[in-house]
Design a protein around this motif. Structure first.
Motif, PDB file in Angstrom:
ATOM      1  N   THR A 671       0.722  -1.203  -0.088  1.00 18.91           N
ATOM      2  CA  THR A 671      -0.151  -0.038   0.117  1.00 18.91           C
ATOM      3  C   THR A 671       0.872   1.223   0.063  1.00 18.91           C
ATOM      4  OG1 THR A 671      -0.174  -0.131   2.356  1.00 18.91           O
ATOM      5  CG2 THR A 671      -1.842  -0.964   1.307  1.00 18.91           C
ATOM      6  N   MET A 674       2.039   1.834  -3.715  1.00 18.37           N
ATOM      7  CA  MET A 674       1.154   2.197  -4.331  1.00 18.37           C
ATOM      8  C   MET A 674       0.590   3.715  -4.153  1.00 18.37           C
ATOM      9  SD  MET A 674      -2.127  -0.592  -4.233  1.00 18.37           S
ATOM     10  CE  MET A 674      -2.104  -1.903  -5.440  1.00 18.37           C
ATOM     11  N   GLU A 677       3.389   5.878  -5.609  1.00 19.01           N
ATOM     12  CA  GLU A 677       3.048   5.950  -7.316  1.00 19.01           C
ATOM     13  C   GLU A 677       2.046   6.939  -7.529  1.00 19.01           C
ATOM     14  OE1 GLU A 677       3.056   2.300  -9.772  1.00 19.01           O
ATOM     15  OE2 GLU A 677       4.204   1.376  -8.418  1.00 19.01           O
ATOM     16  N   ASP A 810      -3.597   1.691 -12.843  1.00 20.26           N
ATOM     17  CA  ASP A 810      -3.369   3.017 -12.552  1.00 20.26           C
ATOM     18  C   ASP A 810      -4.717   3.458 -11.376  1.00 20.26           C
ATOM     19  OD1 ASP A 810      -0.925   3.398 -13.686  1.00 20.26           O
ATOM     20  OD2 ASP A 810      -2.026   4.613 -15.375  1.00 20.26           O
ATOM     21  N   ARG A 813      -4.639   1.592  -8.183  1.00 19.19           N
ATOM     22  CA  ARG A 813      -3.798   2.359  -7.278  1.00 19.19           C
ATOM     23  C   ARG A 813      -4.271   3.620  -6.618  1.00 19.19           C
ATOM     24  NH1 ARG A 813       0.604   0.681 -10.888  1.00 19.19           N
ATOM     25  NH2 ARG A 813       0.314   2.719 -12.236  1.00 19.19           N
ATOM     26  N   THR A 817      -5.313   3.640  -2.547  1.00 25.01           N
ATOM     27  CA  THR A 817      -4.965   4.923  -1.778  1.00 25.01           C
ATOM     28  C   THR A 817      -5.942   5.825  -1.030  1.00 25.01           C
ATOM     29  OG1 THR A 817      -2.929   4.866  -3.176  1.00 25.01           O
ATOM     30  CG2 THR A 817      -3.251   6.797  -1.894  1.00 25.01           C
TER      31      THR A 817
END
Length: 899
Positions: A671, A674, A677, A810, A813, A817
């Motif tokens: 996590t 992620m 990113e 994408d 993530r 988050t």
């Protein structure tokens, strides 16, 4: 003069002969070990299994163990079932262990053959799956062959639909598991939708033996397995469209029977547009060619296909108000299987049934990609040689024709071709009567329920007693087949592929014994058996005298393999038999795929009424027509697989990621990566590389950080600082986010935080994957049109599917988050409020139950002498009877309540 190939074959034998020859030394070794294993006690056989397991752990290979393991298994089968495997059965088992398809004729004992490689491979501790075509066979074979495995100290499981989860888990944990291809595929998909390792049932994919391998890996491989959830109900649309279809004339559309497709002509499009406007299904200004019309055009197409391409009693039957599909290869009902993309709903509208809502795909896999998961795959069937190329290309399976134990005595006659269907059926009735008069049992093969029932009517008219086996008689299948070999029996059956029950001459002796015991339970079973076996021997000889089983086919199937399966029902284990095919120029295969030359030749010959042409040349012509169809079907399956391979790679990535998450103890690192990113993406968006500070959008940055990370940070002030760069701001955001998540972990407790992270990750992956599958379905349906622009649809699909997958990751993530940043512990007040809400709901539910009870049971007079304080005066009411106090409630809810 003989060709070089022919000379080489005469000297060296065919490749198949060489494979058979190579197994002879192994079979001789197994036979040489027989006395040694016969001398062992029952416990000695089990001890041998333990010894073999120890030797495998010590590094001995399965190939080295094969002769001893097969000898042990043969002895166990002889003791448990009274069956001693023939040499050719051992050969079949060897080829299966080597990862081949053993082509063995009907009646050669394939069920027993599978036990040898299954036992050998199960010694490694890996799971062995034996795959059958239906639940009846899975249960029958597991019970029957389970006695052999039990005698070897092995466990057997069977998997079937709607099985309780604990029982299913136990079945998969067994050394050898019997299951259908559908259930295995669905369990694989279900397992990859579970949220913990403990809930998963399958324990890997080590070795699979597929019975009726051609039926499962070829015939059924055109349709993917799909687990779906319900979408919105659009039944009104289907009904409205269904009313319009009868208004269409033949000039409005063209039908392609080869591909089961329909297309509208220009006139059809114009007419369709006008009637859709009239019925308010298209808005006034809207044309059929507008993008907004895609859905309505799609559904009209499906409605037309439902009316023109799908026939009742051929492609489906209506049972209890439901449209049930019929498997075109086996003639069985496919309960629970539905056509996709609104086609099933269109058929339901046509038949006036309740329309079930369309479904959205939650998970899907093709049989090709499911069975390629196994480390080792093998198969058995009576007919595989014609599809050897496909088995080799797609599954890497070789096909070996195993010789029969006894030479085949069946006479296969040349096809008889008549001009019309009427003449053909008249000839069929004549042939049946002729064979029936001498007592020869006859199996009549048809390609649809409709044909089987019209033939049945003709036989009834001709006063010939007979049985009919099709999807309607699904439940009596075993009984009808057991009687099909009796003297004078006439059985009409739709597609006898993969029935899994032998037709024995004189009838099935075991079934006769069971019936006799049921009719007279007091009789001595042993005396009954001896009497019935003696009668059966006489019946069997009488049937052999009459010529054995006569297989009469009323039509050629699209696939020669299915024809060979029907033919193979006769002449088992060296029995006499006969087979012939009756055809007409009006048959579907002849009409759609038959050569025009054949028609011209028949016309030139000037055939008389009721006359047939019978010549080997006709057989060759038909073979070519069938080869064309099979080639086209192979291309369809190859194309399906190429597109599915793209999704399969992505499926493997997602399923592996889910598995890793379920196995992981601590997910904070995943996590955290992620989150990092997501922050990098935000930096790139609001502080692009090589840009100046006055070009940064710090207001937008602040809003996005608040939304995605739940952080209120002074982004604008940071942007105004002298000398600050993107790396510095990224570090500050990451530190603030880390501090917030650490604080959360302390408040929740480390254990709870880990559980929250795991559930958020799994739920988000599942939701994103579902969306992605839907997007890929839409892409797949439109990408074909790229061919008109001279672009390869498959390459286009690969490129766009990859881009869609990247954007899905994408999005994954970002969602994970965002969700984790928004999670917070409940305050004490919130917890109290939630508990009160739950308590109120529970009280309301209890009140509703209490009210329902009192409404159903109005109050009445108390039992005479009833004393509330003395239970001896209450009588002896049952827990569900009215309480003796007269309250009207059930005893268990009143004075009988357990305190």
């Amino acid at each position: 003069m003989l060709g070089i190939g022919t000379v080489a074959k005469k000297i060296f034998g065919t490749p198949n002969d060489r494979k058979i020859k190579a197994t002879r030394p192994l079979v001789d070794k197994i036979n040489a070990l027989e006395p040694e294993f016969e001398a062992l006690s029952d416990q000695g056989l089990i001890d041998k299994s333990d010894e073999f397991k120890g030797r495998i752990e010590a590094g001995e290979s399965l190939d080295d163990l094969l002769p001893e393991a097969f000898a042990n298994c043969r002895e166990a089968a002889r003791r448990a079932l009274g069956l001693r495997a023939f040499d050719v059965q051992l050969m079949g088992g060897i080829f299966l262990h080597q990862g081949n398809i053993s082509e063995m004729k009907t009646g050669e004992g394939k069920t027993l053959v599978a036990t040898f490689p299954a036992y050998l491979n199960a010694l490694t501790g890996g799971n062995v799956h034996i795959v059958t075509v239906n639940d009846y066979l899975a249960k029958r074979d597991a019970e029957w062959m389970g006695k052999v495995y039990s005698a070897l100290g092995m466990t057997t499981g069977v998997v079937y639909p709607q099985q309780p989860e604990p029982e299913k888990k136990e079945a998969y944990a067994a050394d050898v598991t019997y299951a259908t291809n559908n259930e295995l595929g669905f369990d694989y998909l279900r397992d990859n939708m579970k949220s913990s390792l403990e809930e998963m049932n399958q324990r890997g994919h080590f070795f699979a033996i597929v019975d009726e391998v051609d039926s499962i890996l070829i015939d059924e491989a055109r349709t993917p397995l799909i687990i779906s959830g319900q979408a919105q109900d659009r039944s009104d649309l289907y009904v409205s469209i269904d009313k319009l279809i009868p208004l269409l004339q033949e000039e409005h559309y063209t039908i392609d029977e080869k591909t089961k497709n329909v297309t509208f002509t220009d006139d059809g499009n114009e007419y369709l547009e006008s009637i859709l406007h009239e019925n308010d299904l298209l808005e006034e200004e809207q044309s059929l060619y507008d993008p907004e019309s895609t859905t309505i055009v799609h559904h009209v197409n499906q409605g037309l296909r439902a009316h023109k391409m799908f026939l009742k009693d051929r492609d489906y039957i209506v049972r209890d108000g439901n449209v049930v599909l019929i498997d075109e290869f086996t003639g069985r009902m496919m309960t629970g299987r539905r056509l996709s993309e609104g086609l099933h709903q269109a058929i339901e509208a046509k038949e006036g049934c309740d329309i079930q809502p369309e479904n959205v795909t939650l998970a899907q896999v093709t049989f090709q990609n499911y069975f390629r998961l196994y480390d080792k795959l093998a198969g058995m069937t009576g007919t595989a040689a014609t599809e050897a190329e496909e088995f080799g290309q797609i599954y890497g399976l070789g096909v070996v024709e195993v010789p029969t134990n006894q030479p085949i005595e069946r006479k296969d006659e040349d096809d008889a071709v008549y001009r019309t269907e009427r003449e053909k059926f008249e000839a069929i009735i004549g042939a049946i009567q002729k064979a029936h008069e001498k007592g020869q049992p006859i199996l009549v093969g048809t390609t649809s329920i409709e044909k089987s029932e019209s033939l049945s009517a003709l036989l009834t008219k001709a006063d010939v007693k007979h049985n009919v086996l099709n999807a309607r008689q699904h439940e009596q299948e075993a009984q009808i087949i057991a009687e099909a070999g009796k003297l004078g029996a006439v059985t009409i059956a739709t597609n006898m592929a993969g029935r899994g029950t032998d037709i024995k001459l004189g009838g099935n002796v075991e079934l006769k014994i069971l019936e006799a015991i049921a009719a007279d339970p007091e009789a001595d079973p042993e005396a009954l058996r001896q009497r019935i076996e003696a009668e059966h021997a006489a019946d069997e000889n009488a049937v052999k005298e009459a010529g054995g089983l006569y297989v009469l086919a009323t039509e050629r199937h699209e696939s020669r393999r299915i024809d060979n399966q029907l033919r193979g029902r006769s002449g088992r284990q060296g029995d006499p038999g006969r087979s012939s095919f009756f055809l007409s120029l009006e048959d579907d295969l002849m009409r759609i795929f038959g050569s025009e030359r054949l028609e011209k030749v028949l016309a030139t010959l000037g055939m008389k009424e009721g006359e047939a042409i019978i010549h080997p040349w006709v057989n060759k012509s038909l073979e070519r027509a069938q080869a064309k169809v099979e080639g086209r079907n192979f291309d369809i399956r190859k194309q399906l697989l190429k597109f599915d391979d793209v999704m399969n790679e992505q499926r493997k990535v997602i399923f592996k990621q889910r598995l890793d998450i379920m196995k992981a103890e601590d997910l904070s690192e995943i996590t955290s990566d992620m989150r990092g990113e997501v922050i990098d993406d935000l930096i790139d968006r609001y502080m692009p590389p090589k840009s100046y500070a006055d070009q940064w959008d710090m207001e937008g940055f602040k809003a996005d950080v608040a939304q995605q990370l739940s952080l209120d940070l002074p982004m604008v002030e940071w942007g105004d600082e002298e000398g600050v760069d993107d790396d510095e701001i990224a570090d500050r955001i990451e530190n603030a986010a880390l501090e917030m998540m650490t604080d959360k972990a302390e408040k929740f407790g480390p254990e709870n935080m880990r559980m929250i992270e795991k559930q958020v990750l799994l739920q988000t992956i599942d939701a994103k994957w579902r969306e992605h599958l839907l997007t890929l379905e839409h892409l797949r349906s439109v990408v074909g049109f790229r061919g008109y622009a001279q672009r390869d649809p498959l390459n286009e699909y690969k490129n766009e599917a990859f881009q869609l997958f990247e954007s899905m990751l994408d999005g994954l993530r970002q969602d994970v988050t965002q969700k984790l940043s928004q999670v917070r512990p409940m305050t004490e007040e919130e917890q109290q409020a939630m508990l009160q809400q739950i308590e109120a709901q529970r009280a309301a539910m209890a009140g509703a139950v209490e009210q329902a009870v009192s409404e159903d049971n109005p109050a009445g007079d108390a039992l005479e002498g009833f004393d509330e304080t003395d239970p001896t005066t209450w009588g002896n009411p049952g827990r569900n009877e009215k309480c003796p106090c007269g309250s009207g409630k059930k005893f268990k809810h009143c004075h009988g309540r357990l305190n």
